[in-house]
Design a protein around this motif. Sequence first.
Motif, short mmCIF file in Angstrom:
data_model
loop_
_atom_site.label_atom_id
_atom_site.label_comp_id
_atom_site.label_asym_id
_atom_site.label_seq_id
_atom_site.Cartn_x
_atom_site.Cartn_y
_atom_site.Cartn_z
N ASP A 47 1.06 -1.64 -0.35
CA ASP A 47 -0.35 -0.21 0.02
C ASP A 47 0.88 1.68 -0.17
O ASP A 47 1.09 2.06 0.27
CB ASP A 47 -1.02 0.42 1.04
CG ASP A 47 -2.17 0.95 0.95
OD1 ASP A 47 -2.09 1.99 0.03
OD2 ASP A 47 -3.05 1.11 1.55
N TRP A 87 -8.04 -2.47 6.31
CA TRP A 87 -7.64 -3.22 6.28
C TRP A 87 -8.23 -5.35 5.84
O TRP A 87 -9.01 -4.95 7.37
CB TRP A 87 -6.08 -3.57 6.95
CG TRP A 87 -5.22 -2.91 6.75
CD1 TRP A 87 -5.27 -1.98 5.20
CD2 TRP A 87 -3.67 -2.40 6.42
NE1 TRP A 87 -4.54 -1.09 4.94
CE2 TRP A 87 -3.78 -0.67 6.28
CE3 TRP A 87 -3.36 -2.61 7.78
CZ2 TRP A 87 -2.35 -0.46 6.82
CZ3 TRP A 87 -2.41 -1.79 8.82
CH2 TRP A 87 -2.07 -0.92 7.80
N TRP A 143 -1.01 4.67 0.69
CA TRP A 143 -1.32 4.97 2.31
C TRP A 143 0.52 5.42 3.08
O TRP A 143 0.57 5.72 3.83
CB TRP A 143 -2.00 3.59 3.19
CG TRP A 143 -1.78 3.31 4.47
CD1 TRP A 143 -3.40 4.09 4.42
CD2 TRP A 143 -1.33 3.00 5.50
NE1 TRP A 143 -2.78 3.92 5.83
CE2 TRP A 143 -1.80 3.23 6.61
CE3 TRP A 143 0.20 2.31 5.22
CZ2 TRP A 143 -0.74 3.06 7.66
CZ3 TRP A 143 0.92 2.55 6.39
CH2 TRP A 143 0.21 2.57 7.86
#
Length: 362
Positions: A127, A211, A130
């Motif tokens: 990710d 998540w 992020w």
Amino acid sequence: MNSYKTSWHNKTKKITVLLTFVIISLTLGTIKFAKAEKNETIQELVISEAELVQTLAPIALYPDTLLTHILIATTYPLEVIEAERWLQKNSTWTAKKLQRQSQKKEWDASIKALLAFPKLLTQLSEDLFWMRKLGDAFLQDEARVLASIQMLRRQADQSGALATMDNVTIIKEANIIIIEPAQPEVIYVPYYDTRVVYGHWSWSHYPPVYWHRPYHYVSAQRYFFWGHGRHISNYFFFNAFQWHKRYIVRSHHHRPYYHSRKKIVVSHHAKRWQHQPKHRRGVIYSTGYLNKKYKKSTSRTPIRKIVQHRPSQVSKVKSVTKITSANLAKLPNKKLLKHDKSNAYVRKNNSIKRKIKHKNKY
């Protein structure tokens, strides 16, 4: 004569008043410009509170020491990716061998600490958006990030979630919530549904990052899922939150035994953590403010700093200012010359092969 003096006095007075007016105008203009420039910097510097808590939601309830490593690691995205790939490549190695071999790497200490948590490292590596967003937000305003973590923890506590949290110890000091491992040298990484654990979410247009639960995690309570605990070395505990002052401290004195958060914070070896742009590996920051702040630190590395792990040899290469075939021949211990941003390096084989790009750009 008196008439002349009076006239001259009046003229002088008018000139003085005019000059005073000009000076005041220039001063006010300068102050106004400085305020405008400051406001422009602040606007660029600060992300919204909703975006910040949205990003922090999946990790805000992690044990403190682990969380410090994550926050620091996100500021060095390339090293996270490199460490995760290295871990996958050597997945058959034992934990001791991984720890021993990782000491040869020049990654930041917090990234080496995260090698004990391969699933977490993979999550960070996959990710990228992020990770970079969180890392730059942390660099922009460390105190604000820590304040948002505490706000999320209080919200989870009010929803009753923290009362069901196993494998950790919850400590409440005034308005601060501290999360520590229940067993000092065994760390469990919790999984929780961010859409549930915080109760009512005030930022409906910015839902918390969610998540998916790892398949091997099992639930012991309503809110949290747990995997296997990770036995980590005593050297894992070298970071700690200074919650009251809202920054992270790092102890530079390695101890072969466990030290609690309080001991790290009050230790005279502990200093406030400082970002090291060299671990950034040339990745640009998301705002002009950060790029300007770390501009000098991210410039090309002088050749004398390339062989940092050979301090005794540095004096021998101080006179070398440009990379040429002749100059490279003068460098000591050529096989240890590592990659730098100019992509110039030396490899030792049966014969020394040289590949030089951007020769004189230092």
